[in-house]
Enzyme design. Structure first.
Site, PDB file in Angstrom:
ATOM      1  N   ASN A   8       0.875  -1.173   0.000  1.00 51.08           N
ATOM      2  CA  ASN A   8       0.000   0.000   0.000  1.00 51.08           C
ATOM      3  C   ASN A   8       0.917   1.230   0.000  1.00 51.08           C
ATOM      4  OD1 ASN A   8      -1.781   2.055   0.483  1.00 51.08           O
ATOM      5  ND2 ASN A   8      -2.740   1.123   2.281  1.00 51.08           N
ATOM      6  N   LYS A  15       3.185   0.877   3.262  1.00 49.25           N
ATOM      7  CA  LYS A  15       2.855  -0.224   4.183  1.00 49.25           C
ATOM      8  C   LYS A  15       2.979  -1.537   3.416  1.00 49.25           C
ATOM      9  CE  LYS A  15      -0.864   2.031   6.592  1.00 49.25           C
ATOM     10  NZ  LYS A  15      -2.301   2.017   6.672  1.00 49.25           N
ATOM     11  N   ARG A  92      -2.613  -2.077  -3.459  1.00 50.37           N
ATOM     12  CA  ARG A  92      -3.805  -1.261  -3.286  1.00 50.37           C
ATOM     13  C   ARG A  92      -3.705  -0.100  -4.272  1.00 50.37           C
ATOM     14  NH1 ARG A  92      -5.057   3.424   0.960  1.00 50.37           N
ATOM     15  NH2 ARG A  92      -7.253   3.630   0.481  1.00 50.37           N
ATOM     16  N   HIS A 181     -12.790   3.159  -0.105  1.00 54.04           N
ATOM     17  CA  HIS A 181     -12.789   2.153   0.978  1.00 54.04           C
ATOM     18  C   HIS A 181     -13.535   0.876   0.563  1.00 54.04           C
ATOM     19  CE1 HIS A 181     -12.704   5.690   4.074  1.00 54.04           C
ATOM     20  NE2 HIS A 181     -11.468   5.263   3.864  1.00 54.04           N
ATOM     21  N   HIS A 209     -17.331   2.421   7.732  1.00 52.76           N
ATOM     22  CA  HIS A 209     -15.867   2.439   7.856  1.00 52.76           C
ATOM     23  C   HIS A 209     -15.489   3.788   8.459  1.00 52.76           C
ATOM     24  CE1 HIS A 209     -11.657   1.503   6.477  1.00 52.76           C
ATOM     25  NE2 HIS A 209     -11.587   2.812   6.655  1.00 52.76           N
ATOM     26  N   LEU A 210     -15.232   3.800   9.774  1.00 52.89           N
ATOM     27  CA  LEU A 210     -14.958   5.066  10.462  1.00 52.89           C
ATOM     28  C   LEU A 210     -13.501   5.088  10.916  1.00 52.89           C
ATOM     29  CD1 LEU A 210     -18.187   5.130  12.730  1.00 52.89           C
ATOM     30  CD2 LEU A 210     -17.940   5.990  10.394  1.00 52.89           C
ATOM     31  N   GLY A 211     -12.645   5.584  10.050  1.00 48.35           N
ATOM     32  CA  GLY A 211     -11.235   5.734  10.387  1.00 48.35           C
ATOM     33  C   GLY A 211     -10.919   7.216  10.337  1.00 48.35           C
ATOM     34  N   ASN A 212      -9.665   7.543  10.074  1.00 46.64           N
ATOM     35  CA  ASN A 212      -9.337   8.956   9.893  1.00 46.64           C
ATOM     36  C   ASN A 212     -10.105   9.480   8.674  1.00 46.64           C
ATOM     37  OD1 ASN A 212      -8.085  11.257  10.723  1.00 46.64           O
ATOM     38  ND2 ASN A 212      -6.270  10.896   9.457  1.00 46.64           N
ATOM     39  N   ARG A 242     -11.329  16.158   7.189  1.00 43.27           N
ATOM     40  CA  ARG A 242     -12.158  16.537   6.034  1.00 43.27           C
ATOM     41  C   ARG A 242     -13.575  16.884   6.486  1.00 43.27           C
ATOM     42  NH1 ARG A 242     -10.884  11.126   3.117  1.00 43.27           N
ATOM     43  NH2 ARG A 242      -8.625  11.237   3.217  1.00 43.27           N
ATOM     44  N   GLY A 332     -10.580   2.313  12.674  1.00 40.14           N
ATOM     45  CA  GLY A 332     -10.103   2.814  13.977  1.00 40.14           C
ATOM     46  C   GLY A 332     -11.209   3.250  14.923  1.00 40.14           C
ATOM     47  N   GLU A 335     -14.294   0.466  15.208  1.00 43.19           N
ATOM     48  CA  GLU A 335     -13.963  -0.711  16.015  1.00 43.19           C
ATOM     49  C   GLU A 335     -13.740  -0.362  17.481  1.00 43.19           C
ATOM     50  OE1 GLU A 335     -10.499  -2.562  14.166  1.00 43.19           O
ATOM     51  OE2 GLU A 335     -11.455  -2.341  12.212  1.00 43.19           O
ATOM     52  N   ASN A 336     -13.222   0.869  17.718  1.00 39.92           N
ATOM     53  CA  ASN A 336     -12.723   1.168  19.068  1.00 39.92           C
ATOM     54  C   ASN A 336     -13.459   2.245  19.850  1.00 39.92           C
ATOM     55  OD1 ASN A 336     -10.352  -0.605  18.967  1.00 39.92           O
ATOM     56  ND2 ASN A 336      -9.736   0.743  17.293  1.00 39.92           N
ATOM     57  N   GLU A 386      -8.136  -5.117   4.993  1.00 39.52           N
ATOM     58  CA  GLU A 386      -8.039  -4.873   3.550  1.00 39.52           C
ATOM     59  C   GLU A 386      -6.894  -5.660   2.925  1.00 39.52           C
ATOM     60  OE1 GLU A 386      -8.442  -0.821   5.063  1.00 39.52           O
ATOM     61  OE2 GLU A 386      -9.139  -0.270   3.069  1.00 39.52           O
TER      62      GLU A 386
HETATM   63  P1  AMP Z   1      -7.766   4.424  11.038  1.00 39.91           P
HETATM   64  O1  AMP Z   1      -7.697   5.481   9.971  1.00 39.91           O
HETATM   65  O2  AMP Z   1      -8.686   3.297  10.706  1.00 39.91           O
HETATM   66  O3  AMP Z   1      -6.421   3.958  11.535  1.00 39.91           O
HETATM   67  O4  AMP Z   1      -8.457   5.133  12.320  1.00 39.91           O
HETATM   68  C1  AMP Z   1      -7.865   6.212  12.958  1.00 39.91           C
HETATM   69  C2  AMP Z   1      -8.851   6.795  13.956  1.00 39.91           C
HETATM   70  O5  AMP Z   1      -9.238   5.796  14.910  1.00 39.91           O
HETATM   71  C3  AMP Z   1      -8.279   7.964  14.775  1.00 39.91           C
HETATM   72  O6  AMP Z   1      -9.203   9.032  14.802  1.00 39.91           O
HETATM   73  C4  AMP Z   1      -8.140   7.374  16.158  1.00 39.91           C
HETATM   74  O7  AMP Z   1      -8.303   8.345  17.144  1.00 39.91           O
HETATM   75  C5  AMP Z   1      -9.299   6.391  16.192  1.00 39.91           C
HETATM   76  N1  AMP Z   1      -9.158   5.461  17.301  1.00 39.91           N
HETATM   77  C6  AMP Z   1      -8.239   4.482  17.457  1.00 39.91           C
HETATM   78  N2  AMP Z   1      -8.405   3.883  18.673  1.00 39.91           N
HETATM   79  C7  AMP Z   1      -9.445   4.520  19.288  1.00 39.91           C
HETATM   80  C8  AMP Z   1     -10.103   4.393  20.570  1.00 39.91           C
HETATM   81  N3  AMP Z   1      -9.713   3.472  21.449  1.00 39.91           N
HETATM   82  N4  AMP Z   1     -11.128   5.230  20.837  1.00 39.91           N
HETATM   83  C9  AMP Z   1     -11.524   6.164  19.958  1.00 39.91           C
HETATM   84  N5  AMP Z   1     -10.944   6.336  18.738  1.00 39.91           N
HETATM   85  C10 AMP Z   1      -9.927   5.528  18.419  1.00 39.91           C
END
Ligand code: AMP
Length: 401
Positions: A8, A15, A92, A181, A209-212, A242, A332, A335-336, A386
C-alpha cells in the site's frame, strides 16, 4: 505455500504485509515512513514478536521496498529465504475509474489505465503507480495485481452515482460518484453475512468504515448500491480533517467574498476541517473524546455533529434499501469507540436498531455482535482487513495464470 506480498504505497509512506495465502496468515508486516525526506523510519513486525524500528533515510519507493525485502530476508528476523518465495504482489490502487469493477493482473495496458486515472485521484494513484513500478524493477517477472478501492462500488446504479449537474459533466469529464474504501466495505459486509449464516445476496447491510477517513455504504444483494464518499474522498461523513457534506456554494463564497485562493480552500476542506476544525484540538478521536469528557464545549459539539451525520446516513440507506438487517462498524473509530457507536444509534429504536450498551463497551475492539436482545437489526463490530482481501484476490488471479 504461496506467499503474497501486499503493498500500500502512499506519497511518503509505504505499508506492506507478507501473507501466506492458503492459510490466510500474516507472516510479517511493516511501514516505511518519511520516504524522500530526512529522518526515514522503518517499522517491522514479525507476527507474534515485538515491533522493530530502524532509522534510515529512504530516497524513493524502490528503496523502501528494497528495505522491506531486506528485513523479510533477514536470517534472524526474516520470514523467507529468497525473494523467489514471493509468488505474487498485490497492490492497493485507490482509483480504478469506471474501467475496473474487479481486481486485475497488471500489464502495460492496465498501468496506462491507472495512469489515466491519476487525474481523478492525483493524491493517490501516482504513488500507487510508484509502488508498482518499484516492484517490477525489483521482482522482475513476478506477477503484480491491482486491487481498487473504487471497484466494489462500480455496480451502483446511475441514479446513485450521477450528480444533478449538466450531464455533459459526466459524459465529457467523468464527474460522478465513485466511492472509496471499497475493499473494507466488501470485507466486513461478507464477514457479517457469514456470521449471520445467510447468503449476502439476501441481506441489506449498512457498513460504516470510520477511520481517519470515513465512509458508509448501503450493501444490498451483495453489492454496494450507494456510498457516502463521492467524486473524491471529501464527500459524506465528518472525518479527521475533512469536512464531508457541505453546501457546494461555500467554496465559491470563500473565493469570491473572502478572497481565498483555491489551494487555500482545498487545504481548509481537506486538512483543517472535520474533527480537527470543529474541536480545534485534534483530528484524533481519542483526544477529542478526552477533551469532551473534561467538558470542552467544542469537542462535545464535534462529537455530536460526527454522530448526527452518521445517523442521517443510516436513515438514508435504510430508506433506499427498504430496510436493514445489519449494521457493521469498522476501522479505527468504528472498532474502538463505544461512545461513537452509542451516540450514532441513539434514537433509532423505531427502526428496530437497539444497541446493548454493556456489550458495546465490553466487546470494544473485538469481532462481536452488540445489539440488544429483541433488536431487529444485528449490530456488528468487525475489524477490517483490507490486506487480506488484496492477498486473496492476488492469489486467486495468479493461481490461474
Ligand atoms: P484508522 O484510519 O482506521 O487507523 O483510524 C484512525 C482513527 O481511529 C483515529 O481518529 C483514532 O483516534 C481512532 N481510534 C483508534 N483507537 C481509538 C479508541 N480506542 N477510541 C476512539 N478512537 C480511536
Amino acid at each position: 505455500m504461496a506467499k503474497i506480498l501486499v503493498i500500500n504505497a502512499g506519497s511518503s509512506s509505504l505499508k506492506y504485509q507478507l501473507i501466506e495465502a492458503e492459510k490466510e496468515e500474516c507472516l510479517a508486516k511493516g511501514l516505511v515512513e518519511r520516504i524522500g525526506l530526512k529522518g526515514g523510519l522503518h517499522h517491522y513486525t514479525r507476527t507474534g514478536e515485538d515491533k522493530l524500528t530502524i532509522k534510515k533515510d529512504v530516497g524513493d519507493h524502490t528503496q523502501a521496498i528494497e528495505l522491506a525485502l531486506e528485513m523479510l530476508l533477514d536470517p534472524e528476523k526474516g520470514v523467507i529465504k529468497s525473494k523467489e518465495d514471493i509468488v505474487a504482489i498485490g497492490h492497493r490502487v485507490v482509483h480504478g475509474g469506471e474501467r475496473f469493477s474487479e481486481s486485475v493482473l497488471i500489464d502495460n495496458e492496465v498501468m496506462e489505465a491507472i495512469r489515466e486515472n491519476c487525474r481523478l485521484a492525483p493524491l493517490h494513484n501516482p504513488h500507487n503507480l510508484k509502488g508498482i513500478e518499484a516492484c517490477v524493477k525489483i521482482f522482475g517477472k513476478t506477477p503484480n495485481v491491482a486491487v481498487f478501492d473504487t471497484a466494489f462500488h462500480q455496480k451502483m446504479p446511475p441514479h446513485a452515482y450521477l450528480y444533478a449537474l449538466p450531464i455533459s459533466m459526466y459524459k465529457e469529464h467523468s464527474i460522478r460518484r465513485y466511492g472509496f474504501h471499497g475493499t473494507s466495505h466488501f470485507f466486513v459486509a461478507h464477514q457479517a453475512a457469514k456470521a449471520l449464516g445467510k447468503p449476502i445476496d439476501e441481506l441489506k447491510i449498512i457498513t460504516l468504515h470510520l477511520g481517519n477517513g470515513a465512509s458508509m455504504s448501503a450493501v444490498k444483494g451483495g453489492y454496494s448500491i450507494d456510498t457516502s464518499m463521492g467524486f473524491t474522498p471529501l464527500e459524506g461523513l465528518v472525518m479527521g480533517t475533512r469536512c464531508g457534506d457541505i453546501d457546494p456554494a461555500i467554496p465559491i463564497f470563500m473565493m469570491e467574498r473572502l478572497g481565498m485562493e483555491h489551494t487555500e480552500i482545498n487545504t481548509i476542506l481537506n486538512k483543517k476541517s472535520g474533527l480537527l476544525g470543529l474541536s480545534g484540538i485534534s483530528n484524533d478521536m481519542r483526544e477529542v473524546e478526552e477533551a469532551a469528557e473534561k467538558g470542552d464545549e467544542n469537542a462535545k459539539m464535534a462529537l455530536k455533529i460526527y454522530a448526527y451525520r452518521i445517523k442521517k446516513y443510516i436513515g438514508e440507506y435504510t430508506a433506499v434499501m427498504g430496510g436493514v438487517d445489519a449494521l457493521v462498524f469498522t476501522a479505527g473509530i468504528g472498532e474502538n469507540s463505544a461512545l461513537i457507536r452509542k451516540m450514532s444509534l441513539e434514537g433509532l429504536e423505531f427502526l428496530g436498531i437497539k444497541i446493548d450498551e454493556k456489550k458495546n463497551v465490553e466487546e470494544n475492539g473485538k469481532f462481536a455482535r452488540v445489539e440488544k436482545k429483541g433488536s431487529k437489526v444485528a449490530i456488528f463490530i468487525i475489524p477490517t482487513n483490507e490486506e487480506l482481501v488484496i492477498a486473496r484476490d492476488t492469489y486467486n488471479i495468479c493461481k490461474v495464470i
